[in-house]
Design a protein around this motif. Sequence first.
Motif, PDB file in Angstrom:
ATOM      1  N   ASP A  17       5.682   2.343   4.515  1.00 49.06           N
ATOM      2  CA  ASP A  17       7.046   1.880   4.790  1.00 49.06           C
ATOM      3  C   ASP A  17       7.927   1.722   3.556  1.00 49.06           C
ATOM      4  O   ASP A  17       9.064   1.279   3.656  1.00 49.06           O
ATOM      5  CB  ASP A  17       6.987   0.554   5.547  1.00 49.06           C
ATOM      6  N   GLY A  18       7.416   2.062   2.396  1.00 52.33           N
ATOM      7  CA  GLY A  18       8.195   1.923   1.173  1.00 52.33           C
ATOM      8  C   GLY A  18       7.878   0.651   0.406  1.00 52.33           C
ATOM      9  O   GLY A  18       8.104   0.575  -0.788  1.00 52.33           O
ATOM     10  N   TRP A  19       7.371  -0.367   1.090  1.00 55.33           N
ATOM     11  CA  TRP A  19       6.991  -1.596   0.401  1.00 55.33           C
ATOM     12  C   TRP A  19       5.500  -1.599   0.099  1.00 55.33           C
ATOM     13  O   TRP A  19       5.091  -1.860  -1.011  1.00 55.33           O
ATOM     14  CB  TRP A  19       7.368  -2.829   1.224  1.00 55.33           C
ATOM     15  N   TRP A  20       4.698  -1.291   1.104  1.00 54.94           N
ATOM     16  CA  TRP A  20       3.251  -1.176   0.914  1.00 54.94           C
ATOM     17  C   TRP A  20       2.935   0.201   0.354  1.00 54.94           C
ATOM     18  O   TRP A  20       3.698   1.148   0.562  1.00 54.94           O
ATOM     19  CB  TRP A  20       2.513  -1.399   2.230  1.00 54.94           C
ATOM     20  N   PRO A  21       1.805   0.350  -0.341  1.00 59.28           N
ATOM     21  CA  PRO A  21       1.502   1.642  -0.979  1.00 59.28           C
ATOM     22  C   PRO A  21       1.166   2.744   0.017  1.00 59.28           C
ATOM     23  O   PRO A  21       0.637   2.487   1.107  1.00 59.28           O
ATOM     24  CB  PRO A  21       0.281   1.330  -1.858  1.00 59.28           C
ATOM     25  N   ASP A  22       1.506   3.980  -0.363  1.00 60.56           N
ATOM     26  CA  ASP A  22       1.073   5.147   0.398  1.00 60.56           C
ATOM     27  C   ASP A  22      -0.433   5.302   0.197  1.00 60.56           C
ATOM     28  O   ASP A  22      -1.020   4.706  -0.716  1.00 60.56           O
ATOM     29  CB  ASP A  22       1.792   6.407  -0.103  1.00 60.56           C
ATOM     30  N   THR A  23      -1.048   6.104   1.030  1.00 62.76           N
ATOM     31  CA  THR A  23      -2.498   6.279   0.985  1.00 62.76           C
ATOM     32  C   THR A  23      -2.833   7.759   0.964  1.00 62.76           C
ATOM     33  O   THR A  23      -2.186   8.556   1.646  1.00 62.76           O
ATOM     34  CB  THR A  23      -3.137   5.642   2.235  1.00 62.76           C
ATOM     35  N   ASP A  24      -3.856   8.113   0.223  1.00 62.10           N
ATOM     36  CA  ASP A  24      -4.324   9.489   0.175  1.00 62.10           C
ATOM     37  C   ASP A  24      -5.585   9.614   1.027  1.00 62.10           C
ATOM     38  O   ASP A  24      -6.529   8.834   0.854  1.00 62.10           O
ATOM     39  CB  ASP A  24      -4.620   9.894  -1.270  1.00 62.10           C
ATOM     40  N   VAL A  25      -5.600  10.570   1.932  1.00 65.51           N
ATOM     41  CA  VAL A  25      -6.743  10.768   2.832  1.00 65.51           C
ATOM     42  C   VAL A  25      -8.018  10.998   2.025  1.00 65.51           C
ATOM     43  O   VAL A  25      -9.075  10.438   2.337  1.00 65.51           O
ATOM     44  CB  VAL A  25      -6.479  11.926   3.822  1.00 65.51           C
ATOM     45  N   ALA A  26      -7.942  11.784   0.969  1.00 61.40           N
ATOM     46  CA  ALA A  26      -9.128  12.079   0.161  1.00 61.40           C
ATOM     47  C   ALA A  26      -9.685  10.823  -0.501  1.00 61.40           C
ATOM     48  O   ALA A  26     -10.911  10.657  -0.585  1.00 61.40           O
ATOM     49  CB  ALA A  26      -8.800  13.133  -0.895  1.00 61.40           C
ATOM     50  N   ASP A  27      -8.805   9.913  -0.961  1.00 58.28           N
ATOM     51  CA  ASP A  27      -9.280   8.659  -1.547  1.00 58.28           C
ATOM     52  C   ASP A  27     -10.065   7.856  -0.519  1.00 58.28           C
ATOM     53  O   ASP A  27     -11.127   7.316  -0.813  1.00 58.28           O
ATOM     54  CB  ASP A  27      -8.110   7.819  -2.064  1.00 58.28           C
ATOM     55  N   LEU A  47      -6.010   6.234   9.746  1.00 58.12           N
ATOM     56  CA  LEU A  47      -5.287   5.531   8.684  1.00 58.12           C
ATOM     57  C   LEU A  47      -3.923   5.045   9.174  1.00 58.12           C
ATOM     58  O   LEU A  47      -3.527   3.910   8.878  1.00 58.12           O
ATOM     59  CB  LEU A  47      -5.115   6.426   7.457  1.00 58.12           C
ATOM     60  N   LEU A  48      -3.210   5.874   9.924  1.00 61.03           N
ATOM     61  CA  LEU A  48      -1.906   5.473  10.461  1.00 61.03           C
ATOM     62  C   LEU A  48      -2.027   4.255  11.376  1.00 61.03           C
ATOM     63  O   LEU A  48      -1.208   3.335  11.316  1.00 61.03           O
ATOM     64  CB  LEU A  48      -1.258   6.630  11.217  1.00 61.03           C
ATOM     65  N   MET A  49      -3.043   4.261  12.224  1.00 67.08           N
ATOM     66  CA  MET A  49      -3.252   3.120  13.127  1.00 67.08           C
ATOM     67  C   MET A  49      -3.551   1.850  12.324  1.00 67.08           C
ATOM     68  O   MET A  49      -3.008   0.781  12.616  1.00 67.08           O
ATOM     69  CB  MET A  49      -4.373   3.426  14.110  1.00 67.08           C
ATOM     70  N   ALA A  50      -4.404   1.980  11.309  1.00 64.84           N
ATOM     71  CA  ALA A  50      -4.750   0.825  10.480  1.00 64.84           C
ATOM     72  C   ALA A  50      -3.536   0.302   9.721  1.00 64.84           C
ATOM     73  O   ALA A  50      -3.335  -0.914   9.607  1.00 64.84           O
ATOM     74  CB  ALA A  50      -5.873   1.198   9.511  1.00 64.84           C
ATOM     75  N   ILE A  51      -2.720   1.211   9.218  1.00 56.65           N
ATOM     76  CA  ILE A  51      -1.498   0.830   8.508  1.00 56.65           C
ATOM     77  C   ILE A  51      -0.550   0.081   9.443  1.00 56.65           C
ATOM     78  O   ILE A  51       0.004  -0.960   9.079  1.00 56.65           O
ATOM     79  CB  ILE A  51      -0.813   2.066   7.881  1.00 56.65           C
ATOM     80  N   GLY A  52      -0.362   0.595  10.635  1.00 56.81           N
ATOM     81  CA  GLY A  52       0.511  -0.062  11.604  1.00 56.81           C
ATOM     82  C   GLY A  52       0.063  -1.476  11.932  1.00 56.81           C
ATOM     83  O   GLY A  52       0.875  -2.413  11.964  1.00 56.81           O
ATOM     84  N   GLU A  53      -1.240  -1.646  12.145  1.00 59.25           N
ATOM     85  CA  GLU A  53      -1.786  -2.968  12.450  1.00 59.25           C
ATOM     86  C   GLU A  53      -1.615  -3.917  11.257  1.00 59.25           C
ATOM     87  O   GLU A  53      -1.179  -5.056  11.417  1.00 59.25           O
ATOM     88  CB  GLU A  53      -3.271  -2.859  12.796  1.00 59.25           C
TER      89      GLU A  53
END
Length: 150
Positions: A17-27, A47-53
Amino acid sequence: MFSGLPQDYSSITVTNDGWWPDTDVADFQSQRSIPASIKTETVASALLMAIGEANAELAAYQSAQRAKGFSSAKDVTGPSAGGVNQLCAQYLKIIFARAKAELMGEITSAEREKANPGQQSEDTRDRLLAEASFAIRNIMGHPRVTVDLI
């Protein structure tokens, strides 16, 4: 079976969302031992579901930090290592644990012939969700356990 060859992970960024960090699938795949045989889209979706929660649970915390003048989680002061502060590391722990819990069925299917019962158990999923809950509580400034009078 272990082939001695490195895993071929997918380097796709999951934008936050711009405040929390982006995530790399490979990481995520490498840090949490996610088999490369699981489709990248499936991993990214988890990852998207976890980020949303996580974002929903941490919305009040994020709002309070913005009110203090922090424009992103990476700007919040605190211990850091390798360019990642404690807050971002805890956030990634939350989403990685929740995403892996979400993928436990896929991991079980991908690893079935290896017969790794520790990966397949419901107990593993529960431990991952507890790990995420502890990190959420820590970010919000709550102890791991609280006791209330009824």
